[in-house]
Design an enzyme around this catalytic site. Structure first.
Site, mmCIF file in Angstrom:
data_model
loop_
_atom_site.group_PDB
_atom_site.id
_atom_site.type_symbol
_atom_site.label_atom_id
_atom_site.label_comp_id
_atom_site.label_asym_id
_atom_site.label_seq_id
_atom_site.Cartn_x
_atom_site.Cartn_y
_atom_site.Cartn_z
ATOM 1 N N GLU A 1 0.886 -1.170 0.000
ATOM 2 C CA GLU A 1 0.000 0.000 0.000
ATOM 3 C C GLU A 1 0.917 1.211 0.000
ATOM 4 O O GLU A 1 1.756 1.343 0.890
ATOM 5 C CB GLU A 1 -0.884 -0.073 1.243
ATOM 6 C CG GLU A 1 -2.021 0.899 1.206
ATOM 7 C CD GLU A 1 -1.876 1.902 2.295
ATOM 8 O OE1 GLU A 1 -1.370 2.998 1.998
ATOM 9 O OE2 GLU A 1 -2.235 1.586 3.429
ATOM 10 N N CYS B 1 -2.508 7.655 4.832
ATOM 11 C CA CYS B 1 -2.576 7.361 3.393
ATOM 12 C C CYS B 1 -3.928 7.726 2.821
ATOM 13 O O CYS B 1 -4.109 7.782 1.621
ATOM 14 C CB CYS B 1 -2.261 5.901 3.146
ATOM 15 S SG CYS B 1 -3.086 4.839 4.300
HETATM 16 N N1 LIG Z 1 1.074 5.108 1.955
HETATM 17 C C1 LIG Z 1 1.254 5.300 3.224
HETATM 18 O O1 LIG Z 1 0.423 5.037 4.060
HETATM 19 C C2 LIG Z 1 2.569 5.811 3.697
HETATM 20 C C3 LIG Z 1 2.887 5.570 5.019
HETATM 21 C C4 LIG Z 1 4.102 6.005 5.490
HETATM 22 C C5 LIG Z 1 4.955 6.679 4.630
HETATM 23 N N2 LIG Z 1 4.613 6.913 3.343
HETATM 24 C C6 LIG Z 1 5.539 7.614 2.411
HETATM 25 O O2 LIG Z 1 6.837 7.070 2.590
HETATM 26 C C7 LIG Z 1 7.797 8.104 2.815
HETATM 27 C C8 LIG Z 1 8.918 7.560 3.677
HETATM 28 O O3 LIG Z 1 8.368 6.998 4.846
HETATM 29 P P1 LIG Z 1 8.658 5.557 5.389
HETATM 30 O O4 LIG Z 1 10.010 5.469 5.959
HETATM 31 O O5 LIG Z 1 7.569 5.239 6.297
HETATM 32 O O6 LIG Z 1 8.515 4.581 4.131
HETATM 33 P P2 LIG Z 1 9.600 3.749 3.318
HETATM 34 O O7 LIG Z 1 8.901 3.176 2.160
HETATM 35 O O8 LIG Z 1 10.801 4.552 3.045
HETATM 36 O O9 LIG Z 1 10.050 2.564 4.317
HETATM 37 C C9 LIG Z 1 9.129 1.576 4.768
HETATM 38 C C10 LIG Z 1 9.887 0.296 5.071
HETATM 39 O O10 LIG Z 1 10.362 -0.287 3.866
HETATM 40 C C11 LIG Z 1 11.768 -0.462 3.890
HETATM 41 N N3 LIG Z 1 12.256 -0.111 2.560
HETATM 42 C C12 LIG Z 1 12.084 1.082 1.939
HETATM 43 N N4 LIG Z 1 12.659 1.052 0.727
HETATM 44 C C13 LIG Z 1 13.181 -0.177 0.567
HETATM 45 C C14 LIG Z 1 13.917 -0.818 -0.487
HETATM 46 N N5 LIG Z 1 14.210 -0.163 -1.592
HETATM 47 N N6 LIG Z 1 14.300 -2.086 -0.323
HETATM 48 C C15 LIG Z 1 14.005 -2.746 0.831
HETATM 49 N N7 LIG Z 1 13.336 -2.199 1.859
HETATM 50 C C16 LIG Z 1 12.927 -0.928 1.735
HETATM 51 C C17 LIG Z 1 12.271 0.483 4.963
HETATM 52 O O11 LIG Z 1 13.471 0.038 5.533
HETATM 53 C C18 LIG Z 1 11.123 0.488 5.940
HETATM 54 O O12 LIG Z 1 11.235 -0.621 6.805
HETATM 55 C C19 LIG Z 1 6.964 9.217 3.409
HETATM 56 O O13 LIG Z 1 7.542 10.472 3.251
HETATM 57 C C20 LIG Z 1 5.679 9.073 2.669
HETATM 58 O O14 LIG Z 1 5.767 9.732 1.445
HETATM 59 C C21 LIG Z 1 3.440 6.478 2.857
HETATM 60 O O1 LIG Z 2 -2.171 5.477 6.537
HETATM 61 C C1 LIG Z 2 -2.813 4.526 6.160
HETATM 62 C C2 LIG Z 2 -4.005 3.994 6.859
HETATM 63 C C3 LIG Z 2 -5.065 5.019 7.085
HETATM 64 C C4 LIG Z 2 -6.054 4.542 8.052
HETATM 65 O O2 LIG Z 2 -6.073 3.396 8.447
HETATM 66 C C5 LIG Z 2 -7.046 5.479 8.549
HETATM 67 O O3 LIG Z 2 -7.251 6.541 7.929
HETATM 68 O O4 LIG Z 2 -7.672 5.156 9.592
#
Ligand SMILES: NC(=O)c1ccc[n+]([C@@H]2O[C@H](COP(=O)([O-])OP(=O)(O)OC[C@H]3O[C@@H](n4cnc5c(N)ncnc54)[C@H](O)[C@@H]3O)[C@@H](O)[C@H]2O)c1
Ligand SMILES: O=CCCC(=O)C(=O)O
Length: 526
Positions: free
Chosen positions: A265, A302
């Protein structure tokens, strides 16, 4: 419980040798103790081997035993008491009330999956009895049930340190399906992860399950996550995080000799359509409720409403005046990590610097590091259609209003949107026609369509879809929240003419588990 900084590999607490990870209190920038050991190839190998060794036994546990295990995890999390909340607050900058609510959601989710496991329809039992007299060919006895895929790698998410992390929805649904889980902890909240990990580890022991049902590995950077997804004993992946991270893991999984499903996600801007009659009737109230949703938890959801679409005119101006007023007075909460704060500031600066975007309002500034100054921007439908950068997620409390000349252009913009977790209609009865025209587009674009609500705040229930077409997720056929999340970790097996005493309980004559089964096409407790 005292934090040790050690990984949990099966029943052991394990010291790693691949560097140290320190949580940072984002409200002060201070390093938090203790240091957590980084894992590497050896820990991934050991955790995956234990998970594989545990798989056949765990997947054949009776539904009641698996349900009791899920309930034990929930109870042990509650038994951690306030220490869990205090540590999660320090590591995330999230407020106590939010984290207490999230703990309730996490525990409720585990208990809901326990009820699902007991109820048994996830087994998808079907029986087509033999028709030996059928002409021209007899039919064999055919029976189908679903079995779990195998060990699952779960990546904890930074923005929900409890409900989408070590014992969050991915882990709960994988356990419910009968899959052992190896968690890659998020480095933003290693202490919270260790506490919850120990609660899970203790539940495994209390329930007499094989130790490999659960392991927890730390690791900065991408090497641990990559090794985990590449490991041949891992059979599926659950991930919530960035688009870049999710896509990288999809590529690792696709390049394996035996590719596996990745349920990632990733990225959604959650369009909200302000339809004309709704705007005419309640523009001011909509402006206020929009800002409340946008700024909730510093916008680190998200499901955050990242774009608004409306037909330009005086009613939209009333909405804007109300939203500008509310947002201008909004406080600047602490964001989860310095990296997420820097990405938010960069995204906001890019929008503010775009010649075709107007800055409508900024929230209050705050004292201290990593503060989220909310932002509201506006642009035209033409600019939005021309510039793909305007369709990218800015993670945090930032939103972009698209002023459209008419309803037709609203639909054109909707057609150009990427896949979304949600799409929201603010509508009154007189908007029904316009909504009906938009609905087929929204169904193709989003996993959840709302009327007169706001997308933040996802109900954990049976009908929920927290998913959507790429890039919202890597696989729009599923959900990561709600009981249907269990489907991701199952696959069907058909037993043809298998002797009765070799059949699994779910498919035996006499229905010993009392399941709802499809018998010769008819659903019932046959
Ligand atoms: N969609 C969402 O709900 C959501 C949630 C949190 C963060 N984010 C986005 O992610 C950005 C960074 O935040 P984050 O640190 O939570 O997410 P991230 O994707 O950077 O990391 C999430 C996890 O995945 C691992 N990971 C990341 N890239 C990887 C790769 N190339 N290979 C292997 N493992 C990898 C990381 O070590 C971490 O454990 C935020 O600025 C935001 O834009 C989105
Ligand atoms: O960030 C992702 C999950 C969002 C959610 O579970 C909520 O809005 O409650």
């Amino acid at each position: 419980m005292t934090l040790t900084g050690m990984m949990l590999i099966g029943a052991e607490s394990h010291r790693g040798r691949n560097g140290e990870i320190h949580a940072i209190d984002p409200s002060t920038g201070a390093k938090l103790e203790p240091a957590f050991d980084g894992g590497g190839a050896a820990e991934v190998d050991r955790a995956c081997q234990l998970a594989w060794d545990a798989f056949d036994r765990f997947r054949e546990t009776a539904p009641e035993d698996r349900a009791v295990f899920l309930e034990a995890v929930a109870r042990n999390i509650l038994d951690l008491g306030d220490a869990l909340i205090v540590r999660a607050m320090a590591e995330s900058g999230l407020l106590r009330a939010r984290l207490e609510g999230e703990r309730g959601r996490t525990v409720g989710q585990l208990r809901l999956f326990a009820a699902v496991v007991r109820e048994g329809s996830w087994l998808g039992a079907r029986i087509d009895p033999a028709l030996p007299e059928r002409a021209p060919l007899p039919r064999p006895d055919l029976r189908q049930r679903r079995i779990p895929l195998g060990p699952v790698a779960v990546f904890g998410a930074s923005n929900f340190p409890l409900a989408f992390s070590v014992a969050g929805g991915d882990t709960a649904s994988a356990f419910a399906a009968g899959c052992p889980v190896v968690v890659k902890a998020h480095s933003a909240h290693p202490g919270t992860s260790e506490l919850v990990g120990r609660a899970v580890q203790a539940a495994v022991a209390e329930c007499g399950l094989p130790e490999g049902v659960f392991s927890l590995i730390f690791g900065a950077g991408s090497s641990v996550g990559t090794a985990l997804v590449a490991d041949p004993r891992i059979r599926a992946v659950g991930f919530t995080g960035s688009r870049r991270g999710g896509v990288a893991l999809m590529e690792v999984a696709a390049k394996r000799p035996e590719p596996i499903p990745v349920y990632a996600e990733m990225s959604s801007i959650n369009p909200v359509f302000l339809l004309p009659a709704a705007l005419a009737a309640r523009a001011e109230a909509l402006g206020k409720s929009f800002v409340a949703s946008l700024t909730l938890g510093a916008g680190q959801f998200c499901t955050n409403p990242g774009i608004l679409l409306a037909v330009d005119g005086p009613d939209l101006d009333r909405f804007v005046a109300s939203a500008v007023d509310a947002l201008g007075g909004s406080a600047a909460p602490t964001m989860l990590t310095p990296g997420i704060h820097a990405a938010f500031d960069a995204g906001v600066a890019a929008l503010a610097g775009n010649a075709r975007v107007a800055t409508l309002a900024r929230g209050l500034d705050g004292d201290g590091p990593n503060r989220c100054r909310a932002a509201l921007f506006a642009t035209t439908a033409d600019a939005f259609l021309d510039d793909p950068a305007l369709r990218e997620e800015v993670f945090g409390a930032a939103s972009l209003l698209i002023r459209c000349p008419d309803l037709e252009s609203l639909r054109t913009v909707a057609e150009r949107l990427d896949g979304q977790l949600t799409a929201t209609l603010q509508m009154d009865a007189a908007d029904t026609g316009a909504a009906a025209v938009l609905l087929p587009t929204l169904e193709r674009k989003a996993g959840r369509i709302l009327a007169n609500g706001w997308p933040t705040g996802v109900e954990v229930c049976h009908a929920m879809v927290h998913g959507g077409p790429f890039p919202a997720t890597s696989d729009g056929r599923t959900t990561s929240v709600g009981t249907a999340a269990i489907e991701r970790f199952l696959r069907p097996v058909c037993y043809q003419d298998i002797p009765a005493d070799l059949l699994p309980q779910a498919l035996r004559d006499g229905n010993p588990l009392g399941l709802w089964r499809r018998f010769d096409g008819a659903l019932g407790r046959h």
